[in-house]
Design a protein around this motif. Structure first.
Motif: not given
Length: 323
Positions: A126-128, A162-173, A203-209
């Motif tokens: 799993t990847l936050p 809009p429907t990418s996972f990183n946008n879902l993360a941004a909206v949740s935060v 700001v960016i909301v992106v995966g690990g690397s």
């Protein structure tokens, strides 16, 4: 730490089409030839590297080579479709992402495959997502919230749509912290990272690397991760937003799947061998360095994870798709 569903839930999950066992009688010994592991991303990325290490570790146990086949494109749909159409004999696997198995099936656009066309083998990681602010903007969550509220929604953030996972993360935060920012769409993480480090994106909301690259460069600061449970070992000083309160958890994942109706014996064999491969120190170290949690569990655990993930994001994805 990820909590996997108990095996006792298997009876309900096995009724799902993606876990249909197929005909087992008269089947040849498995495996009987080299296996193909389809990676729906270009060569060289973290997923590709992890898949290659897993293949190397699985091959000696299976007694046959595991050949990685990169099939990128169409938001992972090209690779997923190739595996969904492959013979259901366990010799073709897919290293799928959350986009493949959660987001794509929730979108209104017609897909070339269905989630039910693929049968879970094991949840690999799993990847936050890391919330990264440009240099000098803020040093922690409290400072970031105060600044965002003082700017009255004028801060901007990068999104892969809009429907990418990183946008879902941004909206949740944003919802969890009661702040607003302006979304700027990009075609991927690379240009977002470049603009943040150049100081032209807040700001960016992106995966690990990607998050870690900005953080380590000194031109960006990870103020929090959208994971849950234990903090990421690679940045123990950085909190999870879940420590601030509920509703700010958003993780994608990577997992192995095979075509639906693959015999249950083959699925179980692949699960056992994959779990053994996931214990390899070099694989675990690589995944941890990329900001991922190593998972595991049974095929039924992965099926349960997928069902819950879809249920969690269905409404928000639907709203964002119509916006």
């Amino acid at each position: 730490m990820l909590r996997l569903a108990p095996a006792a839930m298997a009876a309900g999950v096995l009724a799902r089409p993606w876990l249909a066992p197929g005909a087992a009688h008269g089947a040849e010994a498995f495996p009987s030839r080299p296996l193909t592991l389809v990676v729906p991303f270009p060569p060289g990325g973290a997923t590709d590297v992890a898949a290659r290490i897993m293949g190397e570790k699985m091959a000696p146990v299976l007694g046959h080579p595991v050949i990685v086949d990169n099939k990128p494109g169409a938001q992972t749909a090209i690779g997923a479709d190739a595996v969904a159409r492959a013979p259901a004999d366990g010799h073709t696997l897919l290293m799928a992402s959350g986009t493949t198995m959660t987001l794509n099936p929730l979108l209104p656009e017609k897909l070339s495959y269905r989630a039910e066309d693929l049968s879970p083998v094991v949840l690999v990681t799993t990847l936050p997502f890391g919330v990264v602010v440009r240099k000098g903007l803020a040093q922690d969550v409290a400072g970031f919230v105060a600044l965002a509220k003082s700017r009255n929604g004028q801060l901007n953030y990068g999104s892969n749509g809009p429907t990418s996972f990183n946008n879902l993360a941004a909206v949740s935060v944003m919802n969890g912290l009661n702040i607003r920012m302006q979304e700027i769409s990009y075609r991927g993480d690379a240009q977002q990272l470049t603009d943040l480090m150049a100081g032209t994106l807040d700001v960016i909301v992106v995966g690990g690397s990607s998050a870690l690259a900005a953080h380590r460069s000194g031109r960006g600061t990870i103020i929090g991760w959208t994971g849950e449970g234990e903090r990421l070992a690679v940045t123990p000083e950085v909190p999870n937003f879940s420590e601030q309160g509920p509703g700010m958890v958003c993780q994608t994942h990577f997992g192995l799947l095979v075509p639906a109706r693959t015999p249950a014996a083959a699925v179980l064999r692949l699960n056992q061998v994959a779990l053994q491969a996931m214990q390899a120190p070099e694989l675990r170290q690589r995944l941890l360095e990329e900001g991922q949690y190593v998972a595991g569990g049974s095929p039924e655990d992965y099926a349960t994870y997928l069902r819950r993930d879809a249920d969690r994001w269905r409404d928000l994805v639907g709203r964002l798709a119509k916006a």
